[in-house]
Design an enzyme around this catalytic site. Structure first.
Site, PDB file in Angstrom:
ATOM      1  N   SER A  67      41.780  45.291  18.333  1.00  0.00           N
ATOM      2  CA  SER A  67      42.477  44.131  17.770  1.00  0.00           C
ATOM      3  C   SER A  67      42.700  44.384  16.289  1.00  0.00           C
ATOM      4  CB  SER A  67      41.612  42.876  17.952  1.00  0.00           C
ATOM      5  OG  SER A  67      42.104  41.824  17.158  1.00  0.00           O
ATOM      6  N   TYR A 100      33.442  38.865  17.094  1.00  0.00           N
ATOM      7  CA  TYR A 100      34.671  39.470  17.620  1.00  0.00           C
ATOM      8  C   TYR A 100      35.134  40.619  16.715  1.00  0.00           C
ATOM      9  CZ  TYR A 100      39.363  39.807  19.629  1.00  0.00           C
ATOM     10  OH  TYR A 100      40.516  40.269  20.234  1.00  0.00           O
TER      11      TYR A 100
HETATM   12  N1  LIG Z   1      45.957  37.973  23.405  1.00  0.00           N
HETATM   13  C1  LIG Z   1      45.908  38.400  22.133  1.00  0.00           C
HETATM   14  O1  LIG Z   1      46.601  37.852  21.234  1.00  0.00           O
HETATM   15  C2  LIG Z   1      45.038  39.567  21.764  1.00  0.00           C
HETATM   16  C3  LIG Z   1      45.125  40.063  20.461  1.00  0.00           C
HETATM   17  C4  LIG Z   1      44.344  41.147  20.099  1.00  0.00           C
HETATM   18  C5  LIG Z   1      43.529  41.744  21.034  1.00  0.00           C
HETATM   19  N2  LIG Z   1      43.447  41.240  22.291  1.00  0.00           N
HETATM   20  C6  LIG Z   1      42.554  41.912  23.243  1.00  0.00           C
HETATM   21  O2  LIG Z   1      43.298  42.196  24.413  1.00  0.00           O
HETATM   22  C7  LIG Z   1      42.416  42.240  25.540  1.00  0.00           C
HETATM   23  C8  LIG Z   1      42.979  41.369  26.639  1.00  0.00           C
HETATM   24  O3  LIG Z   1      42.981  40.046  26.144  1.00  0.00           O
HETATM   25  P1  LIG Z   1      43.845  38.875  26.777  1.00  0.00           P
HETATM   26  O4  LIG Z   1      44.506  38.168  25.661  1.00  0.00           O
HETATM   27  O5  LIG Z   1      44.651  39.355  27.923  1.00  0.00           O
HETATM   28  O6  LIG Z   1      42.633  37.938  27.249  1.00  0.00           O
HETATM   29  P2  LIG Z   1      42.421  37.137  28.615  1.00  0.00           P
HETATM   30  O7  LIG Z   1      43.689  36.513  28.992  1.00  0.00           O
HETATM   31  O8  LIG Z   1      41.229  36.271  28.393  1.00  0.00           O
HETATM   32  O9  LIG Z   1      42.065  38.302  29.633  1.00  0.00           O
HETATM   33  C9  LIG Z   1      40.866  38.996  29.526  1.00  0.00           C
HETATM   34  C10 LIG Z   1      40.732  39.868  30.739  1.00  0.00           C
HETATM   35  O10 LIG Z   1      39.506  40.597  30.653  1.00  0.00           O
HETATM   36  C11 LIG Z   1      38.793  40.430  31.874  1.00  0.00           C
HETATM   37  N3  LIG Z   1      37.373  40.465  31.568  1.00  0.00           N
HETATM   38  C12 LIG Z   1      36.711  39.745  30.621  1.00  0.00           C
HETATM   39  N4  LIG Z   1      35.409  40.011  30.662  1.00  0.00           N
HETATM   40  C13 LIG Z   1      35.231  40.939  31.633  1.00  0.00           C
HETATM   41  C14 LIG Z   1      34.107  41.605  32.152  1.00  0.00           C
HETATM   42  N5  LIG Z   1      32.865  41.376  31.680  1.00  0.00           N
HETATM   43  N6  LIG Z   1      34.271  42.494  33.166  1.00  0.00           N
HETATM   44  C15 LIG Z   1      35.514  42.725  33.655  1.00  0.00           C
HETATM   45  N7  LIG Z   1      36.611  42.130  33.200  1.00  0.00           N
HETATM   46  C16 LIG Z   1      36.481  41.237  32.206  1.00  0.00           C
HETATM   47  C17 LIG Z   1      39.226  39.062  32.392  1.00  0.00           C
HETATM   48  O11 LIG Z   1      39.068  38.935  33.782  1.00  0.00           O
HETATM   49  P3  LIG Z   1      37.769  38.152  34.415  1.00  0.00           P
HETATM   50  O12 LIG Z   1      37.509  36.979  33.536  1.00  0.00           O
HETATM   51  O13 LIG Z   1      38.184  37.816  35.801  1.00  0.00           O
HETATM   52  O14 LIG Z   1      36.660  39.158  34.375  1.00  0.00           O
HETATM   53  C18 LIG Z   1      40.711  39.071  32.029  1.00  0.00           C
HETATM   54  O15 LIG Z   1      41.449  39.760  32.998  1.00  0.00           O
HETATM   55  C19 LIG Z   1      41.047  41.783  25.014  1.00  0.00           C
HETATM   56  O16 LIG Z   1      40.258  42.916  24.769  1.00  0.00           O
HETATM   57  C20 LIG Z   1      41.374  41.071  23.715  1.00  0.00           C
HETATM   58  O17 LIG Z   1      40.296  41.092  22.813  1.00  0.00           O
HETATM   59  C21 LIG Z   1      44.181  40.164  22.697  1.00  0.00           C
END
Ligand SMILES: NC(=O)c1ccc[n+]([C@@H]2O[C@H](COP(=O)([O-])OP(=O)(O)OC[C@H]3O[C@@H](n4cnc5c(N)ncnc54)[C@H](OP(=O)(O)O)[C@@H]3O)[C@@H](O)[C@H]2O)c1
Length: 232
Positions: free
Chosen positions: A115, A128
């Protein structure tokens, strides 16, 4: 990402904890998507999952993450541990479980989602920011250390992307991208084996600037005001 990868001809193994959502995706995406329910924070379960794979994947996209916010008034050590268990050790558990196989094969592409929060400490986000900074730095170091085994390492530093994680955020999210736009941008660069994927451009430039700020100016711009003694 899974949908876009399948569209590009990849077979995808999708890993997450919620089996019912994975099943829904499998129904939508068809036979090229294999759902596996696993908690990446559980190193034993991750090893068992990887040992059971018929073939070592060519590309690992280690994207699982949680966006936990710190408590304003108390330092919650448990929250730090939980955040690191998923955001940092979750990725490392998978890399470690497949490392010897990738090394023997002399190929493997490890992609982690970090991130822009990795670049500088942000208010209410110590856990985070630290977990993502650790991930970014570890992968940079691994690239230098294990590149000679034919392994490639890519780090993604996304700005704001519309997902369930950001759907709960009430703060302004400038230059928010749709998930499918982000997926195309990411996979274009993963296929070229870029080392660092950062988007969108205005946030990329802003965070590059943020990295250069001296500590006193960084503090002046970002600290949470109020409840402080004059002598602090
Ligand atoms: N969205 C943004 O603006 C943004 C910006 C910067 C970085 N990121 C990073 O991008 C990545 C994806 O984020 P997102 O925005 O798509 O978040 P999200 O919508 O909350 O999705 C997170 C995903 O990770 C899975 N997950 C979480 N904990 C897990 C575990 N212990 N074991 C296996 N799977 C797990 C969840 O599935 P389950 O809950 O079913 O396990 C879900 O599919 C993250 O690493 C986040 O920090 C996101």
């Amino acid at each position: 990402l899974s949908r876009e990868a399948i569209h590009r001809g990849f077979d995808v193994i999708g890993v997450a904890r919620r089996g019912e959502l994975l099943q829904k995706m499998a129904t939508e995406l068809g036979g090229r998507f294999t759902p596996i329910t696993c908690d990446v924070a559980d190193a034993v379960a991750v090893q068992a999952m990887c040992d059971a794979l018929q073939k070592t994947p060519d590309v690992l996209i280690l994207n699982a993450g949680v966006g936990n916010f710190d408590n304003k008034h108390e330092l919650d050590l448990e929250l730090h541990r939980r955040t690191f268990d998923i955001n940092y050790f979750g990725a490392l558990n998978v890399i470690a479980a497949l490392f010897e196989k990738m090394k023997t094969r002399k190929s493997g592409h490890v992609v982690v989602t970090s991130s822009l929060a990795a670049y500088r400490g942000l208010p209410l986000a110590a856990a985070y920011c630290a977990s993502k900074a650790a991930l970014t730095t570890a992968v940079e170091s691994m690239r230098l250390t294990y590149g000679r085994f034919g392994l490639d390492f890519t780090t993604i530093h996304p700005g704001f992307v519309k997902t369930p994680m950001t759907d709960t955020n009430t703060d302004p999210m400038p230059f928010l991208w749709a998930a499918d736009k982000a997926a195309i941008y990411i996979l274009d660069r993963v296929e070229r084996r870029c080392k660092n994927i950062v988007f969108p451009l205005p946030i990329r430039l802003g965070s590059a600037l943020l990295r250069l700020l001296p500590a006193w100016l960084h503090y002046k711009l970002l600290h949470i005001k109020g409840n402080r003694r004059q002598t602090d």
